[in-house]
Design a protein around this motif. Structure first.
Motif, PDB file in Angstrom:
ATOM      1  N   MET A 105      43.483  45.593  40.824  1.00 15.68           N
ATOM      2  CA  MET A 105      44.203  44.915  41.904  1.00 15.68           C
ATOM      3  C   MET A 105      45.173  43.872  41.343  1.00 15.68           C
ATOM      4  SD  MET A 105      42.583  42.748  45.059  1.00 15.68           S
ATOM      5  CE  MET A 105      41.547  41.870  43.912  1.00 15.68           C
ATOM      6  N   GLN A 132      47.792  48.968  44.845  1.00 15.27           N
ATOM      7  CA  GLN A 132      47.356  47.643  45.320  1.00 15.27           C
ATOM      8  C   GLN A 132      46.455  47.803  46.538  1.00 15.27           C
ATOM      9  OE1 GLN A 132      49.877  44.233  46.415  1.00 15.27           O
ATOM     10  NE2 GLN A 132      51.395  45.098  45.029  1.00 15.27           N
ATOM     11  N   MET A 136      42.566  46.918  46.575  1.00 14.34           N
ATOM     12  CA  MET A 136      42.142  45.854  47.494  1.00 14.34           C
ATOM     13  C   MET A 136      41.080  46.377  48.456  1.00 14.34           C
ATOM     14  SD  MET A 136      42.770  42.693  48.108  1.00 14.34           S
ATOM     15  CE  MET A 136      43.345  41.431  49.172  1.00 14.34           C
TER      16      MET A 136
END
Length: 160
Positions: A105, A132, A136
């Motif tokens: 991340m 990402q 996440m």
């Protein structure tokens, strides 16, 4: 009065260290204040991500998208610092169960911005934004007991 208690109990601290401890420890805030700031920070993160997505369709909107989307993820991640405190948050981020998701991340946050501003690779920036999101999500579900196992079971069932 609190200072007197600390002196009498032998826990006297340097005032400068006490202030630093208060800043770094969210427990100095009331529970309602912590929850309010969590909601504000998390909502701000979501708003930034949505704004970034909307800006994607403007000319040269990819740079704005990458910046707002990354800021949104950082704000959403930082929001949990209000609930558990920054030091505890950092410790929990780098626990063995979350270590890979945390590293991916954070790396994708940086690489998204690098792809847009230094390398000027739009496709790569989009890929890093997707990574990402996935990192996440994987990081977030690690806080829910057995959620990762359930996701993996669903994934393997769908694939096979």
């Amino acid at each position: 009065m609190d200072k007197l208690r600390r002196v009498l109990s032998g826990q006297e601290e340097n005032e400068e260290l006490g202030l630093t401890a208060q800043i770094l420890d969210a427990s100095t805030l009331s529970y309602s204040t912590r929850v309010k700031w969590f909601v504000i920070c998390f909502a701000g993160g979501i708003l930034c991500s949505i704004m970034g997505t909307a800006l994607l369709f403007l000319p040269n909107g990819l740079k704005l998208f990458a910046v707002f989307y990354t800021l949104g993820n950082i704000a959403a991640l930082a929001s949990t610092c209000f609930l558990m405190g920054p030091l505890k948050q950092l410790k929990r981020m780098f626990e063995p169960t979350r270590l890979i998701a945390t590293i991916v991340m954070l790396l994708c946050l940086v690489l998204t911005l690098c792809a847009v501003f230094w390398w000027h690779k739009k496709g790569l920036a989009i890929i890093f934004c997707i990574l990402q999101f996935l990192a996440m999500t994987w990081y977030s579900i690690s806080y829910i007991p057995f959620a990762r196992d359930a996701v993996m079971k669903c994934f393997t069932t769908c694939v096979s």
